[in-house]
Design a protein around this motif. Structure first.
Motif, short mmCIF file in Angstrom:
data_model
loop_
_atom_site.label_atom_id
_atom_site.label_comp_id
_atom_site.label_asym_id
_atom_site.label_seq_id
_atom_site.Cartn_x
_atom_site.Cartn_y
_atom_site.Cartn_z
N ILE A 104 0.88 -1.11 -0.65
CA ILE A 104 0.25 0.16 0.29
C ILE A 104 0.80 1.14 -0.01
CG2 ILE A 104 -1.72 1.41 1.34
CD1 ILE A 104 -2.93 -1.39 2.62
N THR A 105 1.71 1.29 1.45
CA THR A 105 2.84 2.12 1.07
C THR A 105 3.25 2.44 -0.46
OG1 THR A 105 3.30 1.78 3.36
CG2 THR A 105 4.96 3.43 2.47
N LEU A 106 4.39 1.81 -1.32
CA LEU A 106 5.11 1.55 -1.70
C LEU A 106 4.34 1.36 -3.57
CD1 LEU A 106 7.09 -1.82 -1.16
CD2 LEU A 106 7.55 0.21 -1.70
N PHE A 116 -5.73 -0.02 0.25
CA PHE A 116 -5.43 -0.55 -0.55
C PHE A 116 -4.81 -0.60 -2.18
CE2 PHE A 116 -9.86 1.53 -1.03
CZ PHE A 116 -9.82 1.45 -2.28
N VAL A 117 -4.64 -0.96 -2.32
CA VAL A 117 -4.11 -0.77 -4.34
C VAL A 117 -4.39 -1.22 -5.18
CG1 VAL A 117 -2.62 -1.26 -5.40
CG2 VAL A 117 -2.13 -1.83 -3.01
N LYS A 124 4.25 0.80 -9.99
CA LYS A 124 4.97 1.90 -9.31
C LYS A 124 5.77 1.33 -8.39
CE LYS A 124 0.91 5.21 -9.99
NZ LYS A 124 0.03 6.40 -9.08
N ILE A 125 5.37 0.04 -7.81
CA ILE A 125 6.21 -0.81 -6.67
C ILE A 125 7.42 -0.90 -7.41
CG2 ILE A 125 6.23 -2.14 -5.19
CD1 ILE A 125 2.88 -3.23 -5.47
N PRO A 126 8.26 -0.06 -6.40
CA PRO A 126 9.60 -0.52 -6.83
C PRO A 126 10.29 -2.28 -7.09
CG PRO A 126 9.68 0.91 -5.60
CD PRO A 126 8.44 0.04 -5.38
N HIS A 219 4.43 -8.64 -13.03
CA HIS A 219 5.19 -7.65 -12.57
C HIS A 219 6.63 -7.56 -12.78
CE1 HIS A 219 7.84 -4.12 -10.08
NE2 HIS A 219 7.04 -3.95 -9.37
N PRO A 220 6.92 -6.61 -13.61
CA PRO A 220 8.29 -6.51 -14.36
C PRO A 220 9.83 -7.70 -13.43
CG PRO A 220 7.36 -5.09 -15.10
CD PRO A 220 7.14 -5.42 -13.98
N VAL A 221 9.82 -7.38 -12.40
CA VAL A 221 10.78 -8.01 -11.96
C VAL A 221 11.08 -9.04 -11.33
CG1 VAL A 221 9.25 -7.99 -9.55
CG2 VAL A 221 11.74 -7.71 -9.28
#
Length: 233
Positions: A104-106, A116-117, A124-126, A219-221
């Motif tokens: 939620i913060t990230l 909530f996300v 946007k999450i690193p 996610h790309p990670v």
């Protein structure tokens, strides 16, 4: 994340109560593990009660013996020592709650005034932070929990959310009726490394649809195995 700081402070007290080298590259054992486990549990309960959110707790479970990493990278300065300690001491319910609040913060959802996300915010999450979170879940569950494990189950389910939920234990039955496990009231999820199916944790709510879990798992990670690399000193 309001409870990061109380837990971090409590961790400092726990370290003073144990050997000064408690977070050196050696596994937490004996009295150190017991003291830290008790301190984290009390700090989590106090902080969540302060925020008006009922504490999510469960009995501690045996977890894979592993060294607590001393370097836990974050692109936004997030402190992951509390998460590492919760996982190392088997506090899986608390670790699950920490992970959701971290996302939620990230994702910037907290700054937008939401708890909530949105699925559109996942990008946007690193990658650095998701990789840190994943390594911790993977390490202390012996490879049983984490988003990459869930991604594997998602592929096995061919993108069928109902099949996916069955594979990772997010469904139950009332008589002959199958339903999703409840998020509210008494927990129906399994915070136990030995008893839970592969991919059972961390939890992601599908109350607003399945787009959020799909975005997290794509996610790309996760496009390669670079997330597995432990950061260098």
């Amino acid at each position: 994340m309001r409870f990061l700081f109380p837990i971090a402070s409590a961790m400092a007290l726990a370290l003073l109560a144990t050997d000064a080298g408690a977070f050196s590259p050696t596994a937490l054992v004996g009295q150190q593990r017991r003291v830290i486990k008790q301190t984290v549990a009390l700090a989590t309960e106090a902080a969540m009660a302060e925020s008006g959110v009922p504490p999510e707790t469960a009995d501690a479970t045996d977890v894979a013996e592993a060294v607590i990493p001393t370097i836990l990278p974050s692109d936004v300065g997030m402190d992951y020592i509390p998460l590492a300690t919760m996982l190392a001491t088997g506090q899986l319910a608390e670790a699950d709650e920490f992970t959701r609040n971290a996302l939620i913060t990230l994702a910037g959802s907290k700054d937008a005034g939401r708890n909530f996300v949105y699925w559109t915010e996942v990008k946007k999450i690193p990658s650095t932070d998701l990789a840190t979170i994943e390594r911790l879940w993977n390490k202390f569950s012996g490879g049983k929990f984490g988003y990459t494990v869930q991604k594997k189950k998602w592929k096995q389910s061919k993108g069928d959310f109902e099949v996916f939920c069955r594979k990772i234990g997010w469904t139950t039955t009332d008589g002959e009726v199958e339903r999703k496990k409840r998020w509210f009231g008494a927990s129906e999820f399994t915070y136990d490394v030995k008893k839970a199916p592969e991919g059972h944790l961390p939890l992601t709510s599908a109350l607003r649809g399945t787009s959020l879990i799909k975005e997290l798992l794509t996610h790309p990670v996760w496009d390669n195995d670079d997330w597995k690399k432990e950061p260098e000193n």
